[in-house]
Write a protein that holds these residues in place. Structure first.
Motif, PDB file in Angstrom:
ATOM      1  N   ARG A  38       0.829  -1.209   0.000  1.00  0.00           N
ATOM      2  CA  ARG A  38       0.000   0.000   0.000  1.00  0.00           C
ATOM      3  C   ARG A  38       0.860   1.254   0.000  1.00  0.00           C
ATOM      4  NH1 ARG A  38      -5.520   0.046   3.612  1.00  0.00           N
ATOM      5  NH2 ARG A  38      -6.707  -1.422   2.327  1.00  0.00           N
ATOM      6  N   VAL A  39       0.303   2.297  -0.593  1.00  0.00           N
ATOM      7  CA  VAL A  39       0.897   3.632  -0.517  1.00  0.00           C
ATOM      8  C   VAL A  39      -0.215   4.590  -0.109  1.00  0.00           C
ATOM      9  CG1 VAL A  39       1.955   5.540  -1.782  1.00  0.00           C
ATOM     10  CG2 VAL A  39       2.689   3.199  -2.217  1.00  0.00           C
ATOM     11  N   ILE A  40       0.016   5.326   0.966  1.00  0.00           N
ATOM     12  CA  ILE A  40      -0.964   6.276   1.479  1.00  0.00           C
ATOM     13  C   ILE A  40      -0.419   7.686   1.289  1.00  0.00           C
ATOM     14  CG2 ILE A  40      -2.274   7.044   3.495  1.00  0.00           C
ATOM     15  CD1 ILE A  40      -1.985   4.217   4.612  1.00  0.00           C
ATOM     16  N   VAL A  41      -1.137   8.488   0.532  1.00  0.00           N
ATOM     17  CA  VAL A  41      -0.786   9.895   0.351  1.00  0.00           C
ATOM     18  C   VAL A  41      -1.606  10.688   1.359  1.00  0.00           C
ATOM     19  CG1 VAL A  41      -0.637  11.807  -1.283  1.00  0.00           C
ATOM     20  CG2 VAL A  41      -0.390   9.449  -2.101  1.00  0.00           C
ATOM     21  N   ASP A  42      -0.939  11.181   2.397  1.00  0.00           N
ATOM     22  CA  ASP A  42      -1.607  11.824   3.530  1.00  0.00           C
ATOM     23  C   ASP A  42      -1.420  13.337   3.450  1.00  0.00           C
ATOM     24  OD1 ASP A  42      -2.643  12.652   5.924  1.00  0.00           O
ATOM     25  OD2 ASP A  42      -1.710  11.085   7.117  1.00  0.00           O
ATOM     26  N   VAL A  43      -2.521  14.069   3.254  1.00  0.00           N
ATOM     27  CA  VAL A  43      -2.462  15.524   3.154  1.00  0.00           C
ATOM     28  C   VAL A  43      -2.300  16.159   4.528  1.00  0.00           C
ATOM     29  CG1 VAL A  43      -3.764  17.583   2.483  1.00  0.00           C
ATOM     30  CG2 VAL A  43      -3.835  15.524   1.048  1.00  0.00           C
ATOM     31  N   GLN A  81       2.768  13.760   4.094  1.00  0.00           N
ATOM     32  CA  GLN A  81       3.739  12.690   3.938  1.00  0.00           C
ATOM     33  C   GLN A  81       3.166  11.561   3.090  1.00  0.00           C
ATOM     34  OE1 GLN A  81       4.538  11.370   7.942  1.00  0.00           O
ATOM     35  NE2 GLN A  81       2.686  10.149   8.073  1.00  0.00           N
ATOM     36  N   PHE A  82       4.080  10.713   2.612  1.00  0.00           N
ATOM     37  CA  PHE A  82       3.732   9.524   1.847  1.00  0.00           C
ATOM     38  C   PHE A  82       4.171   8.318   2.665  1.00  0.00           C
ATOM     39  CE2 PHE A  82       4.854  12.967  -0.968  1.00  0.00           C
ATOM     40  CZ  PHE A  82       3.794  13.036  -1.844  1.00  0.00           C
ATOM     41  N   VAL A  83       3.294   7.373   2.838  1.00  0.00           N
ATOM     42  CA  VAL A  83       3.589   6.182   3.631  1.00  0.00           C
ATOM     43  C   VAL A  83       3.488   4.967   2.720  1.00  0.00           C
ATOM     44  CG1 VAL A  83       2.991   4.801   5.645  1.00  0.00           C
ATOM     45  CG2 VAL A  83       2.641   7.285   5.685  1.00  0.00           C
ATOM     46  N   LYS A  84       4.594   4.243   2.589  1.00  0.00           N
ATOM     47  CA  LYS A  84       4.644   3.047   1.758  1.00  0.00           C
ATOM     48  C   LYS A  84       4.812   1.845   2.668  1.00  0.00           C
ATOM     49  CE  LYS A  84       7.078   1.152  -2.266  1.00  0.00           C
ATOM     50  NZ  LYS A  84       8.220   1.351  -3.197  1.00  0.00           N
ATOM     51  N   ASN A 137       6.966  15.729   2.846  1.00  0.00           N
ATOM     52  CA  ASN A 137       6.853  16.645   1.722  1.00  0.00           C
ATOM     53  C   ASN A 137       8.191  17.322   1.419  1.00  0.00           C
ATOM     54  OD1 ASN A 137       5.572  18.151  -0.305  1.00  0.00           O
ATOM     55  ND2 ASN A 137       5.188  19.836   1.090  1.00  0.00           N
ATOM     56  N   ASN A 138       8.976  17.598   2.456  1.00  0.00           N
ATOM     57  CA  ASN A 138      10.261  18.261   2.250  1.00  0.00           C
ATOM     58  C   ASN A 138      11.261  17.369   1.523  1.00  0.00           C
ATOM     59  OD1 ASN A 138       9.340  20.530   3.653  1.00  0.00           O
ATOM     60  ND2 ASN A 138      10.006  19.716   5.627  1.00  0.00           N
ATOM     61  N   GLY A 139      11.026  16.058   1.554  1.00  0.00           N
ATOM     62  CA  GLY A 139      11.954  15.135   0.915  1.00  0.00           C
ATOM     63  C   GLY A 139      11.618  14.836  -0.530  1.00  0.00           C
ATOM     64  N   PHE A 143      -3.505  15.028  -7.623  1.00  0.00           N
ATOM     65  CA  PHE A 143      -3.777  15.133  -6.180  1.00  0.00           C
ATOM     66  C   PHE A 143      -2.533  15.625  -5.445  1.00  0.00           C
ATOM     67  CE2 PHE A 143      -4.045  13.417  -1.878  1.00  0.00           C
ATOM     68  CZ  PHE A 143      -5.324  13.789  -1.500  1.00  0.00           C
ATOM     69  N   ILE A 144      -1.370  15.083  -5.806  1.00  0.00           N
ATOM     70  CA  ILE A 144      -0.125  15.515  -5.175  1.00  0.00           C
ATOM     71  C   ILE A 144       0.194  16.963  -5.539  1.00  0.00           C
ATOM     72  CG2 ILE A 144       2.376  15.109  -5.129  1.00  0.00           C
ATOM     73  CD1 ILE A 144       1.788  12.139  -5.428  1.00  0.00           C
ATOM     74  N   GLU A 145      -0.047  17.325  -6.794  1.00  0.00           N
ATOM     75  CA  GLU A 145       0.195  18.715  -7.219  1.00  0.00           C
ATOM     76  C   GLU A 145      -0.672  19.690  -6.437  1.00  0.00           C
ATOM     77  OE1 GLU A 145       0.244  21.120 -11.444  1.00  0.00           O
ATOM     78  OE2 GLU A 145      -1.555  20.004 -10.862  1.00  0.00           O
ATOM     79  N   GLN A 146      -1.892  19.287  -6.131  1.00  0.00           N
ATOM     80  CA  GLN A 146      -2.827  20.167  -5.437  1.00  0.00           C
ATOM     81  C   GLN A 146      -2.449  20.375  -3.979  1.00  0.00           C
ATOM     82  OE1 GLN A 146      -6.839  18.712  -5.533  1.00  0.00           O
ATOM     83  NE2 GLN A 146      -7.680  20.462  -4.394  1.00  0.00           N
ATOM     84  N   HIS A 147      -1.912  19.360  -3.333  1.00  0.00           N
ATOM     85  CA  HIS A 147      -1.721  19.417  -1.883  1.00  0.00           C
ATOM     86  C   HIS A 147      -0.256  19.474  -1.440  1.00  0.00           C
ATOM     87  CE1 HIS A 147      -5.981  18.711  -1.135  1.00  0.00           C
ATOM     88  NE2 HIS A 147      -5.945  17.719  -2.015  1.00  0.00           N
ATOM     89  N   PHE A 148       0.685  19.251  -2.356  1.00  0.00           N
ATOM     90  CA  PHE A 148       2.087  19.233  -1.972  1.00  0.00           C
ATOM     91  C   PHE A 148       2.873  20.253  -2.797  1.00  0.00           C
ATOM     92  CE2 PHE A 148       0.360  15.220  -0.664  1.00  0.00           C
ATOM     93  CZ  PHE A 148       1.005  14.923   0.524  1.00  0.00           C
TER      94      PHE A 148
END
Length: 342
Positions: free
Chosen positions: A73-78, A82-85, A101-103, A157-162
């Protein structure tokens, strides 16, 4: 095995490598094979007392059973940015990787094909299309996606929130994911106005993937329809001459009509060229006989060729415009569309 979206909210996207009827059937078959082999090992031990062979059966069965119970699983958490794999076996998480997000500096979208050589010699074999998201972070990692639409939804989704930038790989070159960034060498490509792509009206573009253009598409369609009609007439005439009474003649006519109508619809529908039309601030896309979609120009990003498929990209999703046309035509379509996008 690629990732697909199994859950999406305003605050997170959950991607998972399994799901759907195909994966469920595959997992069930693998688990059944593993269980049967493990049972053979157990009964072999009970009957003969042979421990070594029983262990061999158990290990072999586990090789089939364990992969069916694996979940990535990969969770994109706004909320936490962070991203959790994660990787889990039997519902127990064995590996967890977190990227903040900084990474993450860049997210790259790309596509590829496989099986083209086999498909060239065998028309029954399909060309496989693969899509990938590459995270430029520390450490770098890649995600194989189920399809282009899934990859695009995750990227938007990532572009919108990160804060990460987006890029698209076209012909091994990285392009900035924006209307101007998708141009070839940052220069507009003029329309060739040939049988594949041409302006056919005021603010209207027609795209034909056939080698002979629109005329070639219709010649193929008419040939298929003619063959279907002649074949049906011949079979009806032959059945009447031979006294074929098992099926009533009216039912035979109905079956022939259904077959001819079905083949005619499929042939005509596949012969309809894709049309793009600008109308009152909207982009109207017609890709089939009855299929028409409308996108506000404010939501349109542009046109791109990925894995030999030409896609229209919008903030609301993607639309397939053509298959296996040269990339220069995709650049030309995008350049034409740019003049209407603010």
């Amino acid at each position: 095995m690629g990732y697909k979206i199994c859950k999406q909210t305003d605050e997170r996207i959950v991607l998972q490598t399994t799901g759907g009827i195909v994966d469920f059937i595959f997992g069930a078959v693998m688990a059944a094979i593993g269980a049967v082999i493990m049972s053979l090992g157990w009964f072999n031990y009970q009957d003969t007392g042979e421990i070594i062979m029983s262990l061999v059966f158990l290990l072999l069965g586990s090789c089939f059973l364990i992969p069916a119970l694996r979940r990535n699983r990969v969770i994109v958490d706004v909320t936490n940015k962070q991203f959790v794999k994660t990787k889990s076996w039997f519902g127990i998480t064995t590996n967890k990787e977190i990227i903040t997000n900084n990474g993450l500096s860049l997210l790259e979208m790309s596509g590829a094909t496989s099986g083209e050589v086999n498909a060239l010699f065998d028309n029954q074999k399909q060309v496989s299309h693969h899509y990938r998201l590459k995270f430029y972070s520390y450490p770098e990692w890649n995600l194989s996606m189920r399809g282009f639409s899934t990859m695009l939804d995750v990227a938007l989704f990532i572009e919108q929130h990160f804060d990460a930038d987006l890029a698209m790989v076209v012909q091994h070159k990285r392009h900035k994911f924006s209307t101007k960034g998708l141009l070839q060498n940052h220069q507009k490509t003029p329309l060739p106005n040939d049988s594949i792509v041409k302006e056919t009206g005021f603010q209207q573009l027609t795209i034909s993937a056939a080698k002979g253009g629109v005329i070639g598409q219709w010649i193929v369609a008419i040939s298929i329809i003619t063959w279907a009609v002649l074949t049906s007439v011949f079979l009806l005439y032959l059945s009447e001459m031979e006294g074929f009474t098992y099926i009533p003649f009216a039912v035979q006519q109905l079956i022939a009509f259904i077959i001819v109508s079905g083949l005619s619809y499929i042939s005509i529908n596949s012969s309809v060229s894709t049309r793009l039309k600008i109308d009152h601030g909207n982009l109207i896309v017609k890709t089939s006989l009855f299929g028409t979609r409308k996108y506000p120009l404010s939501e349109v990003i542009g046109v791109v060729n990925v894995a030999k498929i030409t896609y229209l990209i919008t903030r609301k999703g993607s639309e397939q415009l053509a298959y296996k046309i040269p990339t220069k035509y995709s650049y030309a379509i995008h350049s034409w569309l740019m003049s209407f996008i603010k």
